[in-house]
Design a protein around this motif. Structure first.
Motif, PDB file in Angstrom:
ATOM      1  N   ALA A  28      -1.391  -5.259  -1.332  1.00 10.90           N
ATOM      2  CA  ALA A  28      -2.530  -3.112  -1.415  1.00 10.90           C
ATOM      3  C   ALA A  28      -0.648  -1.816  -1.094  1.00 10.90           C
ATOM      4  CB  ALA A  28      -3.398  -3.132  -0.680  1.00 10.90           C
ATOM      5  N   ARG A  29      -1.301  -1.167  -1.658  1.00 12.37           N
ATOM      6  CA  ARG A  29      -0.556  -0.057  -1.583  1.00 12.37           C
ATOM      7  C   ARG A  29      -0.997   1.029  -1.455  1.00 12.37           C
ATOM      8  NH1 ARG A  29       4.673  -1.393  -5.568  1.00 12.37           N
ATOM      9  NH2 ARG A  29       4.843  -3.474  -4.706  1.00 12.37           N
ATOM     10  N   ILE A  30      -0.741   1.612  -0.459  1.00 12.32           N
ATOM     11  CA  ILE A  30      -1.265   3.298   0.089  1.00 12.32           C
ATOM     12  C   ILE A  30       0.088   4.143  -0.580  1.00 12.32           C
ATOM     13  CG2 ILE A  30      -1.555   4.908   1.562  1.00 12.32           C
ATOM     14  CD1 ILE A  30      -2.247   3.093   3.562  1.00 12.32           C
ATOM     15  N   TRP A  31      -0.376   5.579  -1.036  1.00 16.31           N
ATOM     16  CA  TRP A  31      -0.012   6.350  -2.008  1.00 16.31           C
ATOM     17  C   TRP A  31      -0.550   7.465  -2.331  1.00 16.31           C
ATOM     18  CZ3 TRP A  31       2.949   3.604  -6.069  1.00 16.31           C
ATOM     19  CH2 TRP A  31       2.583   2.518  -6.482  1.00 16.31           C
ATOM     20  N   ASP A  32       0.908   8.900  -1.889  1.00 17.78           N
ATOM     21  CA  ASP A  32       0.962  10.075  -1.465  1.00 17.78           C
ATOM     22  C   ASP A  32      -0.219  10.644  -3.113  1.00 17.78           C
ATOM     23  OD1 ASP A  32       0.781  13.167  -1.914  1.00 17.78           O
ATOM     24  OD2 ASP A  32       1.519  13.040  -0.208  1.00 17.78           O
ATOM     25  N   ALA A  33      -1.568  11.313  -2.460  1.00 15.39           N
ATOM     26  CA  ALA A  33      -2.347  11.775  -4.263  1.00 15.39           C
ATOM     27  C   ALA A  33      -1.751  13.172  -4.154  1.00 15.39           C
ATOM     28  CB  ALA A  33      -3.477  11.363  -3.659  1.00 15.39           C
ATOM     29  N   ALA A  34      -0.382  13.882  -3.816  1.00 10.45           N
ATOM     30  CA  ALA A  34      -0.447  14.750  -4.381  1.00 10.45           C
ATOM     31  C   ALA A  34       1.155  14.656  -5.609  1.00 10.45           C
ATOM     32  CB  ALA A  34      -0.028  16.007  -3.502  1.00 10.45           C
ATOM     33  N   THR A  35       1.664  13.363  -4.671  1.00  4.50           N
ATOM     34  CA  THR A  35       3.223  12.817  -5.864  1.00  4.50           C
ATOM     35  C   THR A  35       3.482  11.638  -6.507  1.00  4.50           C
ATOM     36  OG1 THR A  35       3.279  12.232  -3.426  1.00  4.50           O
ATOM     37  CG2 THR A  35       4.100  14.567  -3.781  1.00  4.50           C
ATOM     38  N   GLY A  36       2.044  10.875  -6.068  1.00  9.90           N
ATOM     39  CA  GLY A  36       1.688  10.134  -6.961  1.00  9.90           C
ATOM     40  C   GLY A  36       2.976   8.636  -6.088  1.00  9.90           C
ATOM     41  N   LYS A  37       4.200   8.964  -5.286  1.00  4.90           N
ATOM     42  CA  LYS A  37       4.899   8.065  -4.188  1.00  4.90           C
ATOM     43  C   LYS A  37       4.402   7.174  -3.473  1.00  4.90           C
ATOM     44  CE  LYS A  37       9.030  11.050  -5.294  1.00  4.90           C
ATOM     45  NZ  LYS A  37       9.565  12.017  -4.766  1.00  4.90           N
ATOM     46  N   ALA A  38       4.903   5.891  -3.552  1.00  6.85           N
ATOM     47  CA  ALA A  38       4.193   5.195  -2.389  1.00  6.85           C
ATOM     48  C   ALA A  38       4.423   5.369  -1.134  1.00  6.85           C
ATOM     49  CB  ALA A  38       4.768   3.708  -3.085  1.00  6.85           C
ATOM     50  N   VAL A  39       3.654   5.455  -0.232  1.00  7.75           N
ATOM     51  CA  VAL A  39       3.783   5.357   1.309  1.00  7.75           C
ATOM     52  C   VAL A  39       4.327   3.647   1.873  1.00  7.75           C
ATOM     53  CG1 VAL A  39       2.847   6.308   3.414  1.00  7.75           C
ATOM     54  CG2 VAL A  39       2.247   7.594   0.708  1.00  7.75           C
ATOM     55  N   LEU A  40       3.505   3.247   1.823  1.00  8.30           N
ATOM     56  CA  LEU A  40       3.442   2.741   2.641  1.00  8.30           C
ATOM     57  C   LEU A  40       3.081   0.780   1.758  1.00  8.30           C
ATOM     58  CD1 LEU A  40       0.737   3.330   5.640  1.00  8.30           C
ATOM     59  CD2 LEU A  40       3.451   2.700   5.804  1.00  8.30           C
ATOM     60  N   THR A  41       3.216  -0.074   1.497  1.00  7.54           N
ATOM     61  CA  THR A  41       2.676  -1.687   1.012  1.00  7.54           C
ATOM     62  C   THR A  41       2.583  -2.130   1.847  1.00  7.54           C
ATOM     63  OG1 THR A  41       4.747  -1.413  -0.860  1.00  7.54           O
ATOM     64  CG2 THR A  41       4.080  -3.041  -0.164  1.00  7.54           C
ATOM     65  N   LEU A  42       1.348  -2.718   1.718  1.00  6.75           N
ATOM     66  CA  LEU A  42       0.668  -3.796   2.988  1.00  6.75           C
ATOM     67  C   LEU A  42       1.026  -4.910   2.586  1.00  6.75           C
ATOM     68  CD1 LEU A  42      -2.770  -1.639   3.592  1.00  6.75           C
ATOM     69  CD2 LEU A  42      -0.324  -2.017   5.071  1.00  6.75           C
ATOM     70  N   SER A  43       1.074  -5.690   2.901  1.00 10.20           N
ATOM     71  CA  SER A  43       1.558  -7.268   2.453  1.00 10.20           C
ATOM     72  C   SER A  43       1.716  -8.612   3.612  1.00 10.20           C
ATOM     73  CB  SER A  43       3.678  -7.515   1.634  1.00 10.20           C
ATOM     74  OG  SER A  43       4.319  -7.357   2.927  1.00 10.20           O
TER      75      SER A  43
END
Length: 82
Positions: A28-43
């Motif tokens: 699962a991944r958390i992305w910055d909604a404004a930039t579309g860049k990945a913030v965290l990867t939950l593995s």
């Protein structure tokens, strides 16, 4: 936003600043909604992550996998909490 395999779900955080995705690449991944860049990867799941959602306060994430487990994560640090 890119995963290594199919994305099964995507939800906005309660404050609308992040997007949480669940995918067949076992993350699962958390992305910055404004930039579309990945913030965290939950593995840590051993199979596809079929769904993920935020807690009402946005501080935790719940993931559910085809490996028959559900996990709780800190939405800021990405640490598994349960």
């Amino acid at each position: 936003m890119i995963h290594d395999d199919r994305v099964f779900s995507a939800v906005f955080s309660p404050d609308g600043k992040s997007v949480l995705t669940a995918a067949a690449d076992k993350t699962a991944r958390i992305w910055d909604a404004a930039t579309g860049k990945a913030v965290l990867t939950l593995s840590g799941h051993e199979e596809k992550v079929k769904s993920a959602l935020y807690s009402k306060d946005g501080r935790r994430v719940l993931t559910a996998s085809r490996d028959n487990t559900a996990r709780v994560w800190d939405a800021v640090t990405g640490a598994e909490t349960a």
